[in-house]
Design an enzyme around this catalytic site. Structure first.
Site, PDB file in Angstrom:
ATOM      1  N   GLY A  47       8.414 -27.755  37.547  1.00 32.67           N
ATOM      2  CA  GLY A  47       9.243 -27.864  38.759  1.00 32.67           C
ATOM      3  C   GLY A  47       8.518 -27.132  39.882  1.00 32.67           C
ATOM      4  O   GLY A  47       7.305 -26.909  39.812  1.00 32.67           O
ATOM      5  N   ASN A  48       9.252 -26.720  40.881  1.00 30.26           N
ATOM      6  CA  ASN A  48       8.640 -26.050  42.033  1.00 30.26           C
ATOM      7  C   ASN A  48       7.803 -24.836  41.599  1.00 30.26           C
ATOM      8  O   ASN A  48       6.673 -24.653  42.066  1.00 30.26           O
ATOM      9  CB  ASN A  48       9.745 -25.640  43.016  1.00 30.26           C
ATOM     10  CG  ASN A  48       9.218 -24.816  44.164  1.00 30.26           C
ATOM     11  OD1 ASN A  48       9.092 -23.601  44.061  1.00 30.26           O
ATOM     12  ND2 ASN A  48       8.855 -25.460  45.245  1.00 30.26           N
ATOM     13  N   GLY A 104       7.062 -25.904  32.102  1.00 27.31           N
ATOM     14  CA  GLY A 104       7.859 -26.164  33.306  1.00 27.31           C
ATOM     15  C   GLY A 104       6.964 -26.622  34.441  1.00 27.31           C
ATOM     16  O   GLY A 104       5.922 -26.001  34.711  1.00 27.31           O
ATOM     17  N   GLY A 160       6.600 -23.865  38.333  1.00 28.14           N
ATOM     18  CA  GLY A 160       5.498 -24.170  37.415  1.00 28.14           C
ATOM     19  C   GLY A 160       4.387 -24.944  38.089  1.00 28.14           C
ATOM     20  O   GLY A 160       3.195 -24.648  37.902  1.00 28.14           O
ATOM     21  N   LYS A 197      24.080 -14.303  43.234  1.00 31.92           N
ATOM     22  CA  LYS A 197      23.709 -15.626  42.711  1.00 31.92           C
ATOM     23  C   LYS A 197      24.905 -16.547  42.780  1.00 31.92           C
ATOM     24  O   LYS A 197      26.042 -16.142  42.514  1.00 31.92           O
ATOM     25  CB  LYS A 197      23.244 -15.502  41.250  1.00 31.92           C
ATOM     26  CG  LYS A 197      22.468 -16.704  40.749  1.00 31.92           C
ATOM     27  CD  LYS A 197      21.106 -16.790  41.424  1.00 31.92           C
ATOM     28  CE  LYS A 197      19.961 -17.026  40.531  1.00 31.92           C
ATOM     29  NZ  LYS A 197      18.667 -16.687  41.035  1.00 31.92           N
TER      30      LYS A 197
HETATM   31  N1  GLU Z   1      16.143 -18.341  43.499  1.00 30.11           N
HETATM   32  C1  GLU Z   1      15.013 -17.502  43.737  1.00 30.11           C
HETATM   33  C2  GLU Z   1      15.009 -16.345  42.753  1.00 30.11           C
HETATM   34  O1  GLU Z   1      15.654 -16.385  41.716  1.00 30.11           O
HETATM   35  C3  GLU Z   1      14.903 -17.064  45.187  1.00 30.11           C
HETATM   36  C4  GLU Z   1      16.062 -16.305  45.710  1.00 30.11           C
HETATM   37  C5  GLU Z   1      15.988 -16.049  47.209  1.00 30.11           C
HETATM   38  O2  GLU Z   1      15.026 -16.430  47.846  1.00 30.11           O
HETATM   39  O3  GLU Z   1      16.946 -15.465  47.707  1.00 30.11           O
HETATM   40  O4  GLU Z   1      14.302 -15.395  42.933  1.00 30.11           O
END
Ligand code: GLU
Length: 417
Positions: free
Chosen positions: A219-220, A217, A222, A105
């Protein structure tokens, strides 16, 4: 330690107690668990935008099952603890979905709403430059997360390719279609959540037309969950953004509401202008619905409000929306909490399809993406449901059990432990 990191580490320790009996060499098992509690690498640096510095991180948690994989988040309240927790959840999520990745992350501590488009572009390019030596299709594959999107992935890809001197679209996922993105990636997290919902009601023998849903939520995640669930025949009775939400016992028209939100800016204004029933975010969490869907940020359900939750089931579409105390409390009360690492795994699953398409240079139709997504998610749910039933444990513990087992077996096979 921040609540989300405490929750992630507690989950691993709790589930390890169930998993331990599968391993005869207890010392080796304990060492493996210690390794899963610690990220393999933390990249730290400052990202400079027009004379201002922003703290940035990329946490690479564990790559025993494949390259590190996970989003990049731009948020002013983010922290290294949060990045570590979310990277750990990504390792578990990829293992649960059965896709060949570890977890990672990225975080930049910044309020992107305060940046111009030009500054946002520089921030993205500078962050990409910081992590370039550590990422790549077979090393670490970033993607969008909170406050990042396809445009930001496009800027980062361009920077990475310039720095390394070659085309490498499989380095980032969640890209625009024009740059090698996948059909269905934008709506994938919401779509995946609805596939989990379909599998859950089938397993429980629940009738779809009696199900009511409240979603925190818009956003994308929700928005697409709400849109796809209501198109599939579920009654979505409440949705909210950071200003509050709209409630209607008879069910909401999601497309209409989305148009109104665009017109008036937020749901608080929509409620005033269109004389709709307004609920605060706290009130939304307490509504008497079948399924409560936290789809915003972490710790929405916590020890302060857990006793007021009256939903029968919680579907975690956000990452880490339930803190440790609330999770324990809801379990005792008999509320099924379907964990984030299952519910929102649709996003990273379609990221995996995008990576596969990039490596092959051959692109799939939307039908193929959704067919493969449904198969992957339904299998993940059924695997977890089987463990939950045979071991008489919660969905979260069952999901963590499955994920940890897959990660630890990979570590042992590699001789890392
Ligand atoms: N940010 C998204 C998650 O937390 C997608 C991560 C990704 O596609 O690598 O699952």
């Amino acid at each position: 330690m921040e609540a989300i990191l405490k929750a992630a580490l507690t989950q691993i320790k709790d589930s390890s107690l169930v998993l331990e009996e599968d391993y005869s060499d207890k010392k080796r098992f304990e060492k493996a668990i210690e390794m899963v509690l610690t990220p393999q690498k933390i990249i730290k640096g400052k990202v400079k935008v027009k004379g201002k510095n922003f703290q940035a991180y990329r946490v690479e948690h564990n790559d025993a099952r494949g390259p590190f994989k996970g989003g990049i988040r731009f948020h002013h309240q983010a922290s290294l603890d949060e990045a570590q927790a979310l990277a750990t959840l990504m390792s578990l999520k990829c293992a649960v979905a059965g896709i060949p990745y570890g977890g990672g992350k990225g975080i930049v501590i910044v309020d992107p709403a305060k940046l111009s488009q030009e500054e946002l572009k520089i921030l993205s390019q500078e962050y990409a430059r910081l992590i370039t030596p550590f990422i790549g299709p077979w090393r670490d594959v970033p993607a969008p997360d909170v406050n990042t999107d396809g445009q930001i992935m496009a800027w980062m890809l361009e920077t990475y390719e310039k720095e390394t001197g070659q085309q490498a679209p499989a380095t980032f996922t969640g890209k625009p279609i024009e740059l090698g993105g996948s059909q269905g990636r934008t709506e994938a997290t919401g779509q995946g959540g609805v596939y989990v919902l379909e599998a859950y009601i089938k397993a429980k023998g629940i009738r779809k037309n009696g199900v009511t849903i409240a979603i925190q939520g818009f956003g994308n995640v929700g928005f697409y969950f709400a849109k796809i669930a209501s198109a599939a025949g579920y009654k979505v009775v409440a949705v909210s953004d950071s200003s509050g939400g709209i409630y209607d016992k008879k069910g909401l028209n999601i497309d209409k509401l989305s148009t109104s939100k665009e017109k008036y800016g937020n749901f608080s204004e929509v409620a005033k202008k269109e004389k709709r029933q307004f609920v605060t975010n706290e009130e939304l969490l307490e509504l008497p619905v079948t399924i409560l869907v936290p789809a915003a940020l972490e710790n929405a359900i916590n020890k302060e409000n857990m006793e007021k939750i009256s939903a029968e089931v919680v579907f975690e579409m956000a990452n880490g929306p339930t803190d440790s105390e609330a999770d324990h409390y809801l379990n005792e009360k008999g509320v099924d909490v379907l964990p984030d690492i299952l519910c929102n795994s649709g996003g990273v699953t379609v990221s995996y399809f995008e990576w596969v398409q990039n490596l092959n240079g051959y692109y799939w139709t939307m039908e193929k993406v959704n067919e493969e997504l449904k198969r992957t998610i339904t299998k993940a749910f059924n695997d977890i449901d089987k463990i939950k039933t045979s071991k008489i444990i919660s969905y979260r513990k069952a999901a963590n059990y499955l994920a940890l087992k897959r990660i630890i077996d990979a570590m042992m096979l590699r001789g890392r432990v």
